[in-house]
Design a protein around this motif. Structure first.
Motif, mmCIF file in Angstrom:
data_model
loop_
_atom_site.group_PDB
_atom_site.id
_atom_site.type_symbol
_atom_site.label_atom_id
_atom_site.label_comp_id
_atom_site.label_asym_id
_atom_site.label_seq_id
_atom_site.Cartn_x
_atom_site.Cartn_y
_atom_site.Cartn_z
ATOM 1 N N THR A 106 0.789 -1.216 0.066
ATOM 2 C CA THR A 106 -0.067 -0.019 0.103
ATOM 3 C C THR A 106 1.054 1.172 -0.107
ATOM 4 N N THR A 107 1.484 1.597 1.179
ATOM 5 C CA THR A 107 2.336 2.548 1.286
ATOM 6 C C THR A 107 2.945 2.735 2.773
ATOM 7 N N VAL A 108 4.324 3.379 2.916
ATOM 8 C CA VAL A 108 4.956 3.248 4.192
ATOM 9 C C VAL A 108 5.394 4.776 4.514
ATOM 10 N N PRO A 109 5.106 4.992 5.853
ATOM 11 C CA PRO A 109 5.527 6.495 6.244
ATOM 12 C C PRO A 109 6.896 6.919 5.528
ATOM 13 N N PRO A 143 -1.490 -4.420 -8.545
ATOM 14 C CA PRO A 143 -2.037 -2.836 -8.051
ATOM 15 C C PRO A 143 -3.254 -2.603 -8.557
ATOM 16 N N GLY A 144 -3.775 -1.614 -7.654
ATOM 17 C CA GLY A 144 -5.476 -1.321 -7.868
ATOM 18 C C GLY A 144 -5.763 0.253 -7.825
ATOM 19 N N GLY A 145 -4.800 1.118 -8.473
ATOM 20 C CA GLY A 145 -5.088 2.526 -8.388
ATOM 21 C C GLY A 145 -4.470 3.142 -6.894
ATOM 22 N N ASN A 146 -4.269 4.367 -7.142
ATOM 23 C CA ASN A 146 -3.553 4.991 -6.134
ATOM 24 C C ASN A 146 -4.343 6.261 -5.636
ATOM 25 N N GLY A 230 0.395 15.398 4.371
ATOM 26 C CA GLY A 230 0.594 14.250 4.669
ATOM 27 C C GLY A 230 2.272 14.006 4.819
ATOM 28 N N TRP A 231 2.575 12.764 5.379
ATOM 29 C CA TRP A 231 4.125 12.322 5.403
ATOM 30 C C TRP A 231 3.860 10.688 5.598
ATOM 31 N N HIS A 232 2.769 10.266 6.071
ATOM 32 C CA HIS A 232 2.723 8.757 6.564
ATOM 33 C C HIS A 232 1.850 7.858 5.402
ATOM 34 N N GLU A 233 1.377 8.501 4.530
ATOM 35 C CA GLU A 233 0.838 7.537 3.360
ATOM 36 C C GLU A 233 0.989 8.278 2.146
ATOM 37 N N PRO A 234 2.242 8.359 1.704
ATOM 38 C CA PRO A 234 2.789 9.330 0.492
ATOM 39 C C PRO A 234 1.948 8.349 -0.860
ATOM 40 N N ALA A 235 1.542 7.512 -0.896
ATOM 41 C CA ALA A 235 1.168 6.774 -2.198
ATOM 42 C C ALA A 235 0.275 5.563 -2.027
ATOM 43 N N SER A 236 -0.878 5.679 -1.283
ATOM 44 C CA SER A 236 -1.458 4.572 -0.927
ATOM 45 C C SER A 236 -2.303 3.834 -2.347
ATOM 46 N N GLU A 237 -1.650 2.572 -2.314
ATOM 47 C CA GLU A 237 -1.941 1.737 -3.583
ATOM 48 C C GLU A 237 -3.137 1.002 -3.157
ATOM 49 N N MET A 269 -8.253 4.853 -12.178
ATOM 50 C CA MET A 269 -8.530 4.939 -10.833
ATOM 51 C C MET A 269 -7.364 6.065 -10.090
ATOM 52 N N THR A 270 -6.237 5.930 -10.684
ATOM 53 C CA THR A 270 -5.486 6.833 -9.918
ATOM 54 C C THR A 270 -5.460 8.382 -10.489
#
Lengths: 357, 357
Positions: A106-109, A143-146, A230-237, A269-270
């Motif tokens: 998904t994403t990390v900080p 992957p399903g969209g960001n 934001g800082w914690h989820e910069p690119a939630s996939e 979706m992105t």
């Protein structure tokens, strides 16, 4: 009569040989983590179903169930694995309880932005690592969209220092929650439907949700006016899950159709998430002037970074796959970020200098 | 016997009714502006051909010709329109001579970044405007992958002021060339194969090519060490062109397959370009330490912006469609950029503060 039988046989063989696969009627079901009205996320199901129908002359039909139907928003992985649903649309970090390595998909900080992360998936070994993890669950993952950069959350009070975080009650799930916990935040998780009430009644002082496109509809700004970047989820996939056994039964054309349709919908979706956020952001500026858009002060960001490194090191010490994926992402990001800075970042700066304000 | 005939008839009808279309053998040809070795751009053809074969059980075959074969790198639009090729992979701004509005579907100076531009295409009316233009050429046009921010070019000497631009001989095509011309640059265009020699012999003092992923192979850094960051092509979109008549003849499934495959390959090409640039950038840092990475000084950027606005106003005054598309892009960008700044830009800044250098 004999001749006719032969002819008939030939016809059947011809059909079977070149197109029986593409004629095959397939009826699949798809479960989403989102309720059917939670757009744009909830569009990922219907969009894929529509593309599959178009690609197969209506022969591959997908019935899409939102969370209001199957009542198991966070049970998608189990349901797809178990075969109740052949497909799911969800997000990998919801399976953190099964294997914490799932968060990386998904994403990390302080992780990669969406472009960097997609490049890592496709050309940095990410897709292979994702499947290595999901093989243990016996499903395929795509992957399903960001959502792009998620906002840092809604706070009742301004955060001026690390002291302001101590004892704060906040709803923030995932690794970011563990990071905040290290900084003294009293971290909790609450079901989406109860968030507003919890914040309103003071059960929590702050919460993180998604971004403007989805947050504004929740009304949080009415009771917690500080909106942090934001800082914690910069690119939630987001994530498509596919039951392995059912996928392997499909003809090669149907497998190709599903993979290609997923890739196309993922890109769409992105864009849809970006567009929804951009429109909601414009709406905030005009319709909600009381929202105070803030960034965490530098000492807070530094402490968050340090806590993130600690969390990562702790998991890496006991989980081999976690360590392997973390190092892969870190290595790719170190390279990719330099290019992001000299291209995208520099360009936005140059535009600012010369007139876009 | 009668019963058998009925049965046979049913079999034939079933085959014919549901899958005759997908059985159809199609043989198409595709011309690219790029030679077959000019990767990653040149991958756009083979990747699409491969996806179409997979989706159709090998029934839809595309033969891909690079520029070394058809010898008409900048004749793709005419060849696809005329039917010599059913498909092309190229870039819209090469048709500036036919209608200057075509530039908007590649990129324009100080325009949108790739994410903003894709969102405009899909959710801001861009796709419809593109087709409105390409209807006049009687072809379909689809986005075909993005190179990301292109670098501002290679210069023999440092540009410290507007005076340094006066009389400079530079290869830079498109609207950016017109902008530079307004600033006193002696703008010229030279075929790619002759660029190195022209720069080496002093026929030109500077040139713009693409980005590190493709520039490094050309060797420009050996003779023009100043490498400037980008302003003039913030999101160069590539383009798939399709012959309208041939496309309209296809079955709905084949049309859907082609559109979906194009969309999937477009996303993949964008990631591939990013990855190639990031890797080449890392290579520059280690293997080519003599390259001097520069940004144009603020007064130069301001003058470029002003000249860009003038060029846009001049074309808009005499070309209705140009004006309409310009206003659509400008309007979408004004909204989208605010979100880009608070999300992507802010996030990169926060990461810098907290440790990524």
């Amino acid at each position: 009569m004999k001749r006719l039988l032969v002819l008939m046989f030939s016809v059947v063989v011809v059909c079977g040989g070149t197109s029986a696969m593409s004629q095959e009627k397939v009826r699949w079901k798809m479960a989403m983590t989102w309720t059917s009205t939670l757009t744009p996320l909830a569009n990922a199901g219907p969009m894929l179903a529509e593309k599959m129908a178009e690609l197969t002359d209506g022969n591959f039909i997908i019935r899409v169930d939102g969370a209001e139907k199957h009542k198991a928003a966070l049970g998608i992985l189990d349901m797809v694995k178990g075969g109740q649903y052949e497909l799911g649309h969800t997000a990998s970090y919801y399976w953190k309880g099964k294997d914490v390595s799932s968060v990386f998909f998904t994403t990390v900080p302080f992780g990669m932005n969406a472009t960097e992360q997609y490049a890592w998936y496709y050309y940095g070994g990410g897709l292979e690592l994702m499947q290595e993890l999901y093989d243990t669950f016996d499903v395929y993952s795509f992957p399903g969209g960001n959502t792009g950069v998620q906002m840092g959350g809604w706070f009742r009070k301004e955060i001026n220092s690390l002291d302001d975080l101590k004892g704060l009650k906040m709803r923030i799930p995932g690794l970011a929650g563990e990071v905040f916990a290290k900084l003294g935040v009293n971290v909790t998780n609450i079901a989406p439907g109860e968030l507003y009430t919890a914040l309103d009644r003071g059960a929590i002082d702050a919460l993180e949700w998604v971004g403007p496109g989805m947050d504004i509809k929740m009304g949080f700004h009415k009771i917690a006016p500080y909106y942090y970047t934001g800082w914690h989820e910069p690119a939630s996939e987001l994530q498509y899950l596919v039951n392995k056994e059912e996928f392997n039964k499909l003809s090669p054309e149907y497998q190709a159709a599903l993979k290609t349709a997923i890739q196309a919908v993922t890109a769409e979706m992105t864009m849809q998430n970006f567009d929804a956020n951009a429109r909601a952001w414009a709406q905030i500026k005009t319709e909600y002037p009381d929202i105070k858009v803030m960034s965490f002060p530098e000492p807070v960001l530094l402490a968050m970074r340090q806590a993130t490194d600690e969390v990562m090191a702790e998991y890496g010490a006991t989980n081999e796959l976690f360590k392997k994926i973390y190092e892969s992402q870190k290595g790719y990001m170190a390279m990719a970020r330099e290019w992001t800075k000299i291209s995208e970042f520099h360009y936005i700066e140059a535009s600012e200098v010369s007139g876009d304000q």
